[in-house]
Design a protein around this motif. Structure first.
Motif, PDB file in Angstrom:
ATOM      1  N   ASP A 136      31.883  64.501 -83.920  1.00  0.00           N
ATOM      2  CA  ASP A 136      32.801  63.543 -84.539  1.00  0.00           C
ATOM      3  C   ASP A 136      32.223  62.140 -84.601  1.00  0.00           C
ATOM      4  OD1 ASP A 136      32.871  63.500 -81.711  1.00  0.00           O
ATOM      5  OD2 ASP A 136      34.798  62.431 -81.733  1.00  0.00           O
ATOM      6  N   LYS A 137      31.032  61.933 -84.043  1.00  0.00           N
ATOM      7  CA  LYS A 137      30.432  60.599 -83.998  1.00  0.00           C
ATOM      8  C   LYS A 137      29.160  60.554 -84.818  1.00  0.00           C
ATOM      9  CE  LYS A 137      32.132  59.062 -79.478  1.00  0.00           C
ATOM     10  NZ  LYS A 137      33.060  60.198 -79.255  1.00  0.00           N
ATOM     11  N   GLN A 138      28.926  59.414 -85.438  1.00  0.00           N
ATOM     12  CA  GLN A 138      27.658  59.142 -86.086  1.00  0.00           C
ATOM     13  C   GLN A 138      26.831  58.245 -85.175  1.00  0.00           C
ATOM     14  OE1 GLN A 138      26.168  60.086 -89.254  1.00  0.00           O
ATOM     15  NE2 GLN A 138      27.639  61.716 -88.785  1.00  0.00           N
ATOM     16  N   PHE A 139      25.589  58.617 -84.954  1.00  0.00           N
ATOM     17  CA  PHE A 139      24.696  57.871 -84.076  1.00  0.00           C
ATOM     18  C   PHE A 139      23.753  56.997 -84.898  1.00  0.00           C
ATOM     19  CE2 PHE A 139      26.266  61.089 -81.327  1.00  0.00           C
ATOM     20  CZ  PHE A 139      26.035  60.699 -80.021  1.00  0.00           C
ATOM     21  N   MET A 140      23.341  55.880 -84.309  1.00  0.00           N
ATOM     22  CA  MET A 140      22.295  55.056 -84.896  1.00  0.00           C
ATOM     23  C   MET A 140      21.240  54.776 -83.831  1.00  0.00           C
ATOM     24  SD  MET A 140      24.108  51.280 -85.244  1.00  0.00           S
ATOM     25  CE  MET A 140      22.599  50.304 -85.371  1.00  0.00           C
ATOM     26  N   GLU A 141      19.992  54.823 -84.267  1.00  0.00           N
ATOM     27  CA  GLU A 141      18.870  54.597 -83.365  1.00  0.00           C
ATOM     28  C   GLU A 141      18.343  53.180 -83.554  1.00  0.00           C
ATOM     29  OE1 GLU A 141      15.143  57.309 -82.217  1.00  0.00           O
ATOM     30  OE2 GLU A 141      14.988  56.459 -84.239  1.00  0.00           O
ATOM     31  N   LEU A 142      18.159  52.475 -82.442  1.00  0.00           N
ATOM     32  CA  LEU A 142      17.562  51.153 -82.440  1.00  0.00           C
ATOM     33  C   LEU A 142      16.120  51.294 -81.976  1.00  0.00           C
ATOM     34  CD1 LEU A 142      20.375  49.167 -80.578  1.00  0.00           C
ATOM     35  CD2 LEU A 142      20.228  49.721 -83.006  1.00  0.00           C
ATOM     36  N   GLY A 143      15.193  50.743 -82.725  1.00  0.00           N
ATOM     37  CA  GLY A 143      13.798  50.904 -82.346  1.00  0.00           C
ATOM     38  C   GLY A 143      12.941  49.727 -82.738  1.00  0.00           C
ATOM     39  N   ARG A 144      11.702  49.760 -82.253  1.00  0.00           N
ATOM     40  CA  ARG A 144      10.668  48.783 -82.608  1.00  0.00           C
ATOM     41  C   ARG A 144      11.164  47.343 -82.499  1.00  0.00           C
ATOM     42  NH1 ARG A 144       7.544  52.840 -82.634  1.00  0.00           N
ATOM     43  NH2 ARG A 144       5.657  52.878 -83.940  1.00  0.00           N
ATOM     44  N   SER A 145      11.876  47.046 -81.436  1.00  0.00           N
ATOM     45  CA  SER A 145      12.402  45.693 -81.253  1.00  0.00           C
ATOM     46  C   SER A 145      11.320  44.765 -80.732  1.00  0.00           C
ATOM     47  CB  SER A 145      13.571  45.732 -80.271  1.00  0.00           C
ATOM     48  OG  SER A 145      13.952  44.428 -79.907  1.00  0.00           O
ATOM     49  N   CYS A 146      11.158  43.637 -81.361  1.00  0.00           N
ATOM     50  CA  CYS A 146      10.240  42.631 -80.820  1.00  0.00           C
ATOM     51  C   CYS A 146      10.556  41.259 -81.411  1.00  0.00           C
ATOM     52  CB  CYS A 146       8.779  43.003 -81.057  1.00  0.00           C
ATOM     53  SG  CYS A 146       8.315  43.172 -82.776  1.00  0.00           S
ATOM     54  N   VAL A 147      10.144  40.240 -80.675  1.00  0.00           N
ATOM     55  CA  VAL A 147      10.382  38.847 -81.034  1.00  0.00           C
ATOM     56  C   VAL A 147       9.138  38.049 -80.660  1.00  0.00           C
ATOM     57  CG1 VAL A 147      11.771  36.790 -80.492  1.00  0.00           C
ATOM     58  CG2 VAL A 147      12.879  39.003 -80.696  1.00  0.00           C
ATOM     59  N   LEU A 148       8.777  37.078 -81.483  1.00  0.00           N
ATOM     60  CA  LEU A 148       7.641  36.217 -81.150  1.00  0.00           C
ATOM     61  C   LEU A 148       7.916  35.453 -79.854  1.00  0.00           C
ATOM     62  CD1 LEU A 148       6.654  34.698 -84.612  1.00  0.00           C
ATOM     63  CD2 LEU A 148       5.463  36.488 -83.319  1.00  0.00           C
ATOM     64  N   PRO A 149       6.858  35.188 -79.057  1.00  0.00           N
ATOM     65  CA  PRO A 149       7.070  34.564 -77.745  1.00  0.00           C
ATOM     66  C   PRO A 149       7.901  33.293 -77.778  1.00  0.00           C
ATOM     67  CG  PRO A 149       4.824  35.365 -77.914  1.00  0.00           C
ATOM     68  CD  PRO A 149       5.442  35.554 -79.278  1.00  0.00           C
ATOM     69  N   ASN A 150       7.651  32.415 -78.741  1.00  0.00           N
ATOM     70  CA  ASN A 150       8.367  31.140 -78.771  1.00  0.00           C
ATOM     71  C   ASN A 150       9.838  31.289 -79.131  1.00  0.00           C
ATOM     72  OD1 ASN A 150       6.039  29.808 -78.091  1.00  0.00           O
ATOM     73  ND2 ASN A 150       5.558  29.152 -80.171  1.00  0.00           N
ATOM     74  N   TYR A 151      10.242  32.483 -79.564  1.00  0.00           N
ATOM     75  CA  TYR A 151      11.623  32.701 -79.995  1.00  0.00           C
ATOM     76  C   TYR A 151      12.373  33.629 -79.048  1.00  0.00           C
ATOM     77  CZ  TYR A 151      10.486  30.338 -84.324  1.00  0.00           C
ATOM     78  OH  TYR A 151      10.119  29.382 -85.251  1.00  0.00           O
ATOM     79  N   ARG A 152      11.827  33.895 -77.887  1.00  0.00           N
ATOM     80  CA  ARG A 152      12.520  34.759 -76.930  1.00  0.00           C
ATOM     81  C   ARG A 152      13.561  33.940 -76.168  1.00  0.00           C
ATOM     82  NH1 ARG A 152       6.899  37.728 -75.391  1.00  0.00           N
ATOM     83  NH2 ARG A 152       6.661  38.677 -77.443  1.00  0.00           N
ATOM     84  N   THR A 153      14.619  33.645 -76.886  1.00  0.00           N
ATOM     85  CA  THR A 153      15.692  32.807 -76.367  1.00  0.00           C
ATOM     86  C   THR A 153      17.024  33.512 -76.561  1.00  0.00           C
ATOM     87  OG1 THR A 153      16.089  31.722 -78.482  1.00  0.00           O
ATOM     88  CG2 THR A 153      14.401  30.741 -77.048  1.00  0.00           C
ATOM     89  N   LYS A 154      18.044  32.958 -75.938  1.00  0.00           N
ATOM     90  CA  LYS A 154      19.376  33.550 -76.051  1.00  0.00           C
ATOM     91  C   LYS A 154      19.855  33.556 -77.494  1.00  0.00           C
ATOM     92  CE  LYS A 154      23.118  31.482 -74.435  1.00  0.00           C
ATOM     93  NZ  LYS A 154      24.180  30.987 -73.531  1.00  0.00           N
TER      94      LYS A 154
END
Length: 291
Positions: A136-154
C-alpha cells in the motif's frame, strides 16, 4: 553509497524557516537567501551534479570509479538517466547555472525503479521483502547526497530536506530509504556507533531489511552494557544523526563498499514516523509545491 557527508544535523528552530513565498507554483521547492533548491532541468545541470559528486566522492573521499567516469571527472552510472536530481544552487555565484550547483541528492521513485530494473540500494541490501510487506506504500530512494565543503551548513541541509519533503508530498510517497555511509572499509573501527544503531534503532518486523548474504557484515559488535549512547552519537556521521532525529530506523547489518571506501547501512524512514516537529516545520511551505 549515498546519504553521507553533510556536516550539520537536522536541528531546526523557528528563526531559520525556509521562505519560498515568491516561487510557489513553480519548480523551485524552497529558498534561503541566495540559495534555492529545485530539480535539475536539463542534461547540463545533471552533469553539474555529477561533477560535484566526483569532487566529493573521488577527490575528497578517495572513491574509485569506473575508468570512463574518472576520465570525464564526473560520477555517473545508468541510474542517472531515470532518476530525478535535486539541486541546491547558489545564485550569488558568477557563471552559468551549472557553476552554481553546490549540493545534490538523487531521487528514485518506486514506480520508476520497477520500470528500470530496481533500486540502486538493492545492490547491497535485500529490499524486495520490505517492498512486498508494504504493497500500500510507494517508496522513494535517496542517494548520492553530497555538498561542497564551504556549503555544509544548516541552511543547505534545510533546503535539501525542503526539497525531499516537497518531492515526497508531490508524488505521495509512503517511505524513504537509502544507504548511509561511515568512512572506511573496516566496520570494526565504528564498533561503538554501529552497535548503538543495531541495538537502539535497528529495523525489525515489518520494516526489517537484511544485507545481501554475500555482503553482510555484523553491526552488533559490542555488548549492550559497553555501549555509551552519548559517545556513540558523537562518533556517528552527522547525517545519520539527522535521520535518527526524523524517526528513522537502520538495518542491523552493514555492507562494505570497496569502490567508495565506505561502510554502508540502510536507512529506512516511513513518512508516518517523521516526528511532528519536522512535519510542522516543512509541511506548511513544502505542501505549496506538491501540486
Amino acid at each position: 553509497m549515498a546519504l553521507d557527508l553533510l556536516d550539520r544535523t537536522l536541528a531546526f528552530d523557528a528563526t531559520s524557516a525556509v521562505a519560498p513565498d515568491e516561487v510557489a507554483g513553480g519548480d523551485i521547492f524552497g529558498r534561503i537567501g541566495p540559495l534555492e533548491v529545485r530539480l535539475a532541468r536539463n542534461d547540463r545541470e545533471i552533469e553539474a551534479a555529477q561533477a560535484l559528486r566526483y569532487r566529493v566522492f573521488v577527490e575528497e573521499m578517495n572513491a574509485r570509479l569506473p575508468p570512463e567516469a574518472m576520465l570525464a571527472r564526473r560520477d555517473f552510472d545508468a541510474y542517472d538517466d531515470f532518476c530525478d536530481h535535486l539541486l541546491v544552487l547558489d545564485n550569488a555565484l558568477d557563471g552559468d547555472v551549472e557553476d552554481q550547483v553546490v549540493g545534490t541528492y538523487r531521487l528514485l521513485r518506486q514506480e520508476v525503479a520497477m520500470r528500470h530494473g530496481g533500486f540502486y540500494s538493492a545492490g547491497e541490501f535485500d529490499i524486495e521483502p520490505l517492498l512486498a510487506r508494504h504493497p500500500d506504500k510507494q517508496f522513494m530512494e535517496l542517494g548520492r547526497s553530497c555538498v561542497l565543503p564551504n556549503y555544509r551548513t544548516k541552511r543547505t541541509v534545510e533546503l535539501l530536506w525542503q526539497g525531499n519533503w516537497a518531492y515526497a508530498l508531490k508524488y505521495k510517497m509512503g517511505a524513504m530509504f537509502g544507504c548511509a555511509s561511515f568512512p572506511g572499509t573496516q566496520p570494526e573501527e565504528h564498533a561503538l556507533a554501529l552497535s548503538f544503531l543495531a541495538q537502539t534503532v535497528g529495523a525489525h518486523g515489518e520494516w526489517a531489511v537484511s544485507a545481501r548474504p554475500e555482503l553482510a557484515r555484523p553491526m552488533d559488535l559490542m555488548p549492550a552494557e559497553a555501549v555509551n549512547a552519548r559517545k556513540a552519537l558523537s562518533a556517528m556521521p552527522p547525517l545519520i544523526k539527522g535521520y535518527l532525529r526524523l524517526g528513522a530506523m537502520v538495518s542491523t547489518e552493514a555492507v562494505v563498499d570497496q569502490a567508495f571506501n565506505t561502510t554502508d547501512v540502510l536507512i529506512i524512514l516511513p513518512i508516518a514516523s517523521i516526528s511532528d516537529r519536522y512535519v510542522n516545520y516543512y509541511g506548511a511551505d513544502a505542501g505549496r509545491f506538491a501540486s
